[in-house]
Write an enzyme that holds these catalytic residues in place. Structure first.
Site, PDB file in Angstrom:
ATOM      1  CG  HIS A 257     -44.282  78.484  36.114  1.00 53.80           C
ATOM      2  ND1 HIS A 257     -45.106  77.547  35.454  1.00 53.80           N
ATOM      3  CD2 HIS A 257     -44.333  79.649  35.536  1.00 53.80           C
ATOM      4  CE1 HIS A 257     -45.762  78.377  34.404  1.00 53.80           C
ATOM      5  NE2 HIS A 257     -45.401  79.607  34.456  1.00 53.80           N
TER       6      HIS A 257
ATOM      7  CB  ILE B  40     -41.099  64.760  24.809  1.00 52.61           C
ATOM      8  CG1 ILE B  40     -42.167  65.540  24.668  1.00 52.61           C
ATOM      9  CG2 ILE B  40     -39.864  65.224  25.315  1.00 52.61           C
ATOM     10  CD1 ILE B  40     -42.963  66.030  25.628  1.00 52.61           C
TER      11      ILE B  40
ATOM     12  CG  ASN C  93     -47.836  69.592  23.749  1.00 48.39           C
ATOM     13  OD1 ASN C  93     -47.310  69.082  24.517  1.00 48.39           O
ATOM     14  ND2 ASN C  93     -48.996  69.844  23.679  1.00 48.39           N
TER      15      ASN C  93
END
Ligand code: ZN
Length: 247
Positions: free
Chosen positions: A116, A233, A215
């Site tokens: 991105h 995480i 997640n």
């Protein structure tokens, strides 16, 4: 079939906003997320609106100036992926993040694919010239609310992929290739709802990789995964890297 962490081939790691929340960068869709707290932030991410509306661009430059990512430091999750690379494993990081924290942690820049884009550069929508965000923000601070391209006078935007814009085909192609050749595909801190990045999970699984999802919320790909991990995480990744690198 051995346990996934005993496989010794290439590892591809898709990372999303969740890996950077422990560095103080809010994610997008969580309860404290940028879009939840500030709906205008999502609007400024839409390319067509951005190009059409000078007032929106002015607000966007202010939002860029105030982005919490500027002072952010990598956390244990980013550092674990550096350790994985330094162990000698073939590692590719496919990141949806624009914060460059993987590179700041020490991951080799050419092994990090920024799906991105990044927030440290600006790009002209007219001539595609690139320059630094620092220079653009200096111009904003000096009184230009919406600085224009110095080469052609065109509209400047951050070098990120906004809604309504296609991903860079070269970057996406390299990411798909990494997904195809890997034996383990880790999807970390991504809601896996934004395509085509999320579809890389499917590419990897169809090519024979073990898909491991880390997640805190369910994702559309959980059923495809060899293992789904809900642990935070910055705790999960050091543990996973230890498993992947133990003799
Ligand atoms: Zn230009």
């Amino acid at each position: 079939m051995p346990e996934w962490y005993r496989r010794r081939g290439p590892v591809a790691v898709l990372t999303g906003a969740g890996i950077s929340t422990d560095s103080g960068i809010p994610d997008f869709r969580g309860p404290q997320g940028t879009w939840t707290a500030n709906p205008i932030a999502e609007l400024t991410s839409t390319y067509q609106d951005y190009v059409a509306d000078p007032k929106l661009r002015e607000r966007s430059w202010i939002a860029r100036r105030d982005n919490p990512a500027w002072g952010a430091e990598p956390n244990a999750g980013h550092r674990a992926l550096v350790d994985l690379e330094r162990s000698g494993r073939s590692v590719r990081i496919l990141t949806q993040n624009i914060d460059r924290l993987h590179q700041k942690a020490g991951s080799t820049p050419r092994k990090v694919l920024e799906l991105h884009g990044n927030m440290f550069e600006v790009e002209c929508v007219g001539c595609a010239a690139r320059s630094t965000m620092r220079e653009a923000l200096d111009r904003v601070a000096a009184g230009e609310p919406d600085p224009a391209c110095r080469a052609c006078g065109g509209i400047l935007k951050s070098a990120t992929i906004m809604f309504g814009q296609a991903l860079d085909p070269e970057v996406l192609g390299a990411a798909a290739a990494a997904a195809q050749v890997c034996e383990v595909f880790l999807a970390v801190g991504s809601s896996l709802q934004v395509h085509p990045a999320a579809g890389l999970c499917e590419v990897a699984a169809e090519s024979g990789a073990d898909l491991v999802i880390v997640n805190n919320e369910p994702t559309p790909y959980d059923d495809l995964a060899t293992e789904v991990i809900r642990e935070p995480i910055s705790r999960a990744l050091p543990r996973i890297v230890a498993l992947l690198t133990e003799a």
